[in-house]
Design an enzyme around this catalytic site. Structure first.
Site, PDB file in Angstrom:
ATOM      1  N   ILE A 149      -6.650   8.991  -1.043  1.00 40.32           N
ATOM      2  CA  ILE A 149      -6.899   8.750   0.373  1.00 40.32           C
ATOM      3  C   ILE A 149      -5.909   7.710   0.853  1.00 40.32           C
ATOM      4  O   ILE A 149      -5.363   6.950   0.033  1.00 40.32           O
ATOM      5  CB  ILE A 149      -8.343   8.284   0.654  1.00 40.32           C
ATOM      6  CG1 ILE A 149      -8.656   8.291   2.149  1.00 40.32           C
ATOM      7  CG2 ILE A 149      -8.565   6.908   0.061  1.00 40.32           C
ATOM      8  CD1 ILE A 149      -8.646   9.651   2.790  1.00 40.32           C
ATOM      9  N   HIS A 182       1.534   4.917  -2.844  1.00 42.14           N
ATOM     10  CA  HIS A 182       1.668   6.304  -2.372  1.00 42.14           C
ATOM     11  C   HIS A 182       3.060   6.875  -2.615  1.00 42.14           C
ATOM     12  O   HIS A 182       3.215   7.934  -3.222  1.00 42.14           O
ATOM     13  CB  HIS A 182       1.352   6.369  -0.872  1.00 42.14           C
ATOM     14  CG  HIS A 182      -0.091   6.301  -0.547  1.00 42.14           C
ATOM     15  ND1 HIS A 182      -0.854   7.414  -0.252  1.00 42.14           N
ATOM     16  CD2 HIS A 182      -0.943   5.245  -0.466  1.00 42.14           C
ATOM     17  CE1 HIS A 182      -2.093   7.053  -0.002  1.00 42.14           C
ATOM     18  NE2 HIS A 182      -2.180   5.729  -0.131  1.00 42.14           N
ATOM     19  N   HIS A 226      -3.907   0.851  -6.509  1.00 44.01           N
ATOM     20  CA  HIS A 226      -4.187   1.449  -5.206  1.00 44.01           C
ATOM     21  C   HIS A 226      -5.573   1.075  -4.706  1.00 44.01           C
ATOM     22  O   HIS A 226      -5.753   0.770  -3.514  1.00 44.01           O
ATOM     23  CB  HIS A 226      -4.058   2.973  -5.267  1.00 44.01           C
ATOM     24  CG  HIS A 226      -4.395   3.632  -3.968  1.00 44.01           C
ATOM     25  ND1 HIS A 226      -5.599   4.245  -3.732  1.00 44.01           N
ATOM     26  CD2 HIS A 226      -3.687   3.737  -2.805  1.00 44.01           C
ATOM     27  CE1 HIS A 226      -5.625   4.715  -2.495  1.00 44.01           C
ATOM     28  NE2 HIS A 226      -4.473   4.415  -1.911  1.00 44.01           N
ATOM     29  N   ASN A 270      -6.240  -0.744  -1.124  1.00 46.20           N
ATOM     30  CA  ASN A 270      -6.683   0.229  -0.123  1.00 46.20           C
ATOM     31  C   ASN A 270      -8.115   0.009   0.346  1.00 46.20           C
ATOM     32  O   ASN A 270      -8.366  -0.066   1.541  1.00 46.20           O
ATOM     33  CB  ASN A 270      -6.561   1.655  -0.660  1.00 46.20           C
ATOM     34  CG  ASN A 270      -6.989   2.687   0.376  1.00 46.20           C
ATOM     35  OD1 ASN A 270      -6.274   2.937   1.339  1.00 46.20           O
ATOM     36  ND2 ASN A 270      -8.154   3.276   0.190  1.00 46.20           N
ATOM     37  N   HIS A 307       0.824  -1.202   0.000  1.00 45.79           N
ATOM     38  CA  HIS A 307       0.000   0.000   0.000  1.00 45.79           C
ATOM     39  C   HIS A 307       0.867   1.265   0.000  1.00 45.79           C
ATOM     40  O   HIS A 307       0.918   1.988  -0.989  1.00 45.79           O
ATOM     41  CB  HIS A 307      -0.933  -0.021   1.209  1.00 45.79           C
ATOM     42  CG  HIS A 307      -1.868   1.141   1.259  1.00 45.79           C
ATOM     43  ND1 HIS A 307      -2.481   1.561   2.411  1.00 45.79           N
ATOM     44  CD2 HIS A 307      -2.294   1.997   0.290  1.00 45.79           C
ATOM     45  CE1 HIS A 307      -3.250   2.609   2.153  1.00 45.79           C
ATOM     46  NE2 HIS A 307      -3.153   2.898   0.877  1.00 45.79           N
TER      47      HIS A 307
END
Length: 882
Positions: A882, A543, A729, A733, A538
């Site tokens: 997010i 990110h 993602h 997520n 993740h």
């Protein structure tokens, strides 16, 4: 009382006359006729309830009264000014009207203003405009539309940017029309404006950046620790060294700490004003959503009070019903703990959302999907294995190529790390197959968390964590499901790393003490998978690796560039959510360190994994081939065949990947019909060079980077970026709360080792296995903390923009790319239908499993126009938002 607006308007007109605003100076020498061009400006005023500047709306009206309004000045795209190096000629400034009579709303909302330009026909076609904001406060400029440009028709400007007062900038704010140009095709009058705008966005590399600065620059991860508070609060700098390589983050320019000049000082814990360029921050609606749900976390401000509450219970769940109560009934405040005591910790405005009106129950959470239909199905071996294919971390499992499983760790340092699992351990449970037969037929699989953890395990276990490195072996059954064969738990050798690992192998059992031990073995494996999911799958692989791309794209690719237009939607909010993560989640003592087993070594451990990160292997087909989950086969789509036909992440993912690849191919082929155009594109080459040498500078010398010499290189690169920022993602997520919201299913910490025969812990495991299980995994306090966090991270914002959608249909003026994008959206809707069909087909047992949770994490949600948001467990946002 209603206030009449005409005196303000009259005074404005008088001032305009005295200031000569209607004097067409500069146009009297032009040959031809001056036309009136009507325009519409859509913007969002700063809210009158913005607590950062309560008087903004009033002061803006005063500035309007004094003639200091908002002006726009058109720039010609076809005629240059010889006195200014052939930069596009400027039209006469036109003032935005009706500001005084248009009231800013309590909530942010679009407001349309009319504007009238004097435009001489000899000026040709406008291609950009300069805007000057002489108000006290900023506003969000969405669009400008010129309704009927002589000889051209309407022209659209898609702006989507905050415009601060003019005195905040050292340059003019400029916006270009929705035309798309390669650098070599840019109209000469706009060329210098294009270059200057990019230079402004790069900044000068110095100074502390303020909220109105629009600077994209790089920095190391040197802001995670607080060395001034002592050694326990210090963390190593990630990035810029061979020891701790890392992707770059956005620069803020904050001062260095007193005790370590390499480290950047931190903001107060509760501050959300960490610098990112203003346009990268959450919009008003999303920020409201984020803060509202973040209130449930509260841990940053009330950890002491929460912990004392939990300690009085004491800090344990005694039964699984105690865990279920936080969803069904909430946590009951212990006797003597009053609301006043809680309110003393934080403002009442923040706590009232979390407590019932009678104040009796506290922290009640939504029921996670994994226990909605069946409260016990998560404990089955089938569900334990299925989630490796269709859970929140389906990107680690790989097909076993050799037996026993080997290690890639350096034998000189770590000794023999080969697995101790034997044929005798697994073959009795392999449905008549031998290990060799299973290997040959791609039927043995492994969830391997050994090599990543062994180098850190000795240090991790000096903290309150007590855990192992794990290997889990699985068999593919004839019905397409997996069943666990063995779990190996490993510890560093007590006499030193060079002696290898101390291994213990556990095999499936259902009843008695053997069954209780097996449930614990699965929990230790799940702890490893939870930590590696959060840190690697993740955080690192989506990110962190995307942030340098956001920076490089804004620094090197003009908004006029086709690749900027292609990629920009996939970068929305990423820099800001990453900045918030550094501020409150992944920092020293942050929520992640408190709730995931590597504790203070978490980010340092992810740095070690980054050493083996390969950009091209982030492509889904390449990833599946690398893990042995697919084999080359030209008769199948994408040229590969899955070795597990019912692998929901891969099946749905390959369809999404193919749709993205087709869209990118059509788009890039329109602007780059030949490879020569790729090679000669100065901005594109600068972008790719900077991304490699700066953004991912610690890996710049790796041979696997695409050369960016051909259109195929460009297509491959852009497809990977969009896949990682959107679908990958989403897959890792948005399954967090559905599966890990119930912590016993996905524990994040183990607090004691496997009980040994003859110890009190072993007796407890025999007598009350459920209580022993709960005392081993994540504590009550850590559960409340962790569940609060992942509830926030798993929610879709109400203003989410999903893959295949756009916030403005006029994002480009080119018809063919618009048509290709429309086809992309329709393709995604077709994929949605097929996913629904597969989820309803009982042949595919891995799509729902014993817990009866359909696999929808790669359901695009393009056809849903409601954008309701929330814990929907489906939908692929355009970006890591997010």
């Amino acid at each position: 009382m209603k206030v009449c607006a005409w005196p303000f308007e009259m005074m404005g007109k008088i001032l305009e006359l005295f200031c000569g605003r209607n004097n067409p100076k500069g146009l009297e020498n032009e040959v031809g006729e001056t036309k009136k061009i009507q325009g519409t400006v859509v913007l969002i005023k700063k809210s009158i309830l913005d607590f950062n500047d309560f008087h903004a709306s009033f002061l803006d009206k005063v500035h309007e009264f004094l003639g200091k309004g908002v002006s726009l000045q058109l720039i010609s795209a076809s005629h240059g000014d010889p006195d200014k190096g052939l930069q596009g000629k400027l039209g006469k400034a036109a003032r935005l009207g009706q500001w005084i009579t248009t009231i800013a709303g309590i909530t942010a909302e679009d407001t349309a203003f009319s504007v009238t330009f004097d435009w001489h026909e000899s000026m040709g076609v406008p291609g950009a405009f300069i805007i000057k904001n002489h108000h006290h406060s900023q506003f969000y400029l969405k669009t400008v539309t010129l309704e009927d440009v002589p000889g051209h028709g309407p022209i659209h400007f898609v702006c989507n940017s905050w415009v601060y007062p003019a005195h905040r900038y050292r340059y003019s704010r400029i916006f270009f029309s929705n035309k798309t140009y390669l650098p070599c095709n840019t109209p000469e009058p706009l060329r210098k404006y294009r270059e200057e705008e990019l230079a402004n966005l790069r900044g000068n590399g110095t100074d502390m950046l303020k909220e109105w600065d629009r600077v994209y620059d790089y920095a190391y991860y040197n802001d995670l620790g607080s060395p001034d508070k002592g050694k326990d609060h210090a963390r190593p700098v990630l990035g810029g060294s061979k020891e701790y390589p890392y992707p770059r983050r956005g620069r803020t320019g904050r001062a260095r700490t007193r005790k370590d000049a390499k480290c950047e000082s931190r903001l107060p814990l509760l501050s959300l004003n960490i610098y990112v360029p203003r346009d990268e921050r959450f919009g008003n609606l999303k920020m409201s959503d984020f803060i509202a749900y973040a209130l449930k976390s509260l841990v940053q401000v009330m950890v002491p009070e929460l912990k004392s509450i939990c300690d009085k219970t004491p800090n344990e769940f005694d039964t699984f019903q105690d865990v279920l109560n936080i969803y069904e009934n909430g946590i009951k405040l212990p006797h003597g703990t009053t609301l006043k005591k809680v309110r003393d910790c934080i403002p009442w405005e923040m706590i009232k959302e979390l407590v019932r009106t009678d104040g009796e129950r506290f922290l009640k959470f939504p029921m996670p999907d994994v226990i909605k239909e069946d409260k016990l199905a998560w404990r089955t071996d089938e569900e334990f294995a299925r989630e490796m294919l269709a859970g929140l971390n389906p990107v680690i499992i790989r097909c076993l190529q050799e037996f026993p499983p080997a290690s890639k760790l350096d034998r000189k340092i770590y000794g023999n790390q080969t697995s101790s699992i034997t044929r005798e351990d697994v073959e009795p449970n392999m449905n008549g197959l031998t290990v060799d037969q299973a290997l040959e037929n791609h039927k043995l699989f492994i969830l391997d968390h050994h090599d990543a953890l062994i180098p850190y395990l000795r240090r991790i276990n000096t903290t309150s964590t007590k855990t192992y490195a794990s290997r889990t072996l699985l068999l593919l059954k004839d019905d397409g499901t997996l069943k666990p064969l063995a779990i190996e738990l490993s510890l560093p050798h007590p006499q030193g790393d060079h002696h290898g690992a101390v291994n213990q192998v556990y095999t499936p059992a259902e009843n008695g003490i053997e069954g209780a031990v097996w449930q614990l073995a699965k929990a230790y494996a799940a702890v490893n998978d939870s930590g590696c999911h959060q840190l690697i799958s993740h955080w690192l692989n989506t990110h962190a690796v995307i942030e340098p791309l956001v920076i490089a794209t804004n620094r090197q690719l003009s908004v006029l560039h086709p690749i900027h237009k292609l990629l920009h939607p996939h970068f929305r909010d990423t820099m800001y959510i990453n900045a918030l993560a550094r501020q409150i989640l992944i920092n020293a003592g942050g929520v992640l360190e408190k709730t995931v087993f590597p504790a203070k070594f978490a980010l340092e451990m992810s740095s070690m994994v980054y050493k083996s990160w390969v950009f091209t292997q982030q492509a889904l087909p390449a990833d599946l081939l690398k893990r042995g989950m697919a084999v080359p086969d030209s008769s199948y789509p994408n040229g590969l065949r899955l070795v597990i036909e019912d692998y929901p992440f891969a099946v749905d993912g390959l369809e999404i990947w193919s749709a993205i690849e087709t869209w990118v191919t059509e788009y890039c082929s329109f602007y780059y019909p030949t490879d020569d155009l790729v090679q000669s594109d100065s901005e594109l080459q600068s972008w790719w060079t900077e991304l490699r040498n700066e953004g991912h500078g610690d890996l710049k010398d790796e041979p696997w980077w695409p050369e960016m010499h051909t259109r195929a290189d460009l297509i491959q690169t852009c497809t990977i970026i969009i896949w990682v920022a959107s679908a990958l993602h989403a897959a890792v997520n948005f399954g967090q709360y559905p599966y890990a919201g119930y912590l016993p299913n996905r524990p994040t910490i183990s607090r004691r080792f496997m009980p040994e025969a003859g110890t009190p812990e072993y007796v407890e495991l025999e007598v009350d296995p459920d209580r022993a299980f709960l005392k081993t995994i994540t504590s009550q306090f850590q559960t409340l903390l962790g569940v609060s966090l992942i509830e926030i991270l798993s929610r879709h914002s109400t203003d989410e923009i999903y893959l295949g959608q756009t916030d403005n249909p006029l994002w480009t003026s080119d018809a063919e790319p618009l048509e290709a994008f429309e086809r992309f959206g329709k393709k995604l809707i077709e994929i949605e239908d097929r996913i629904t069909e597969r989820n309803n087909d009982e042949r595919w047992k891995n799509r729902n499993g014993p817990v009866k949770v359909p696999y929808t994490l790669l359901f695009p949600n393009t056809s849903d126009k409601s954008r309701a948001g929330g814990l929907t467990s489906k939908g692929i946002p355009n970006s890591i938002s997010i």
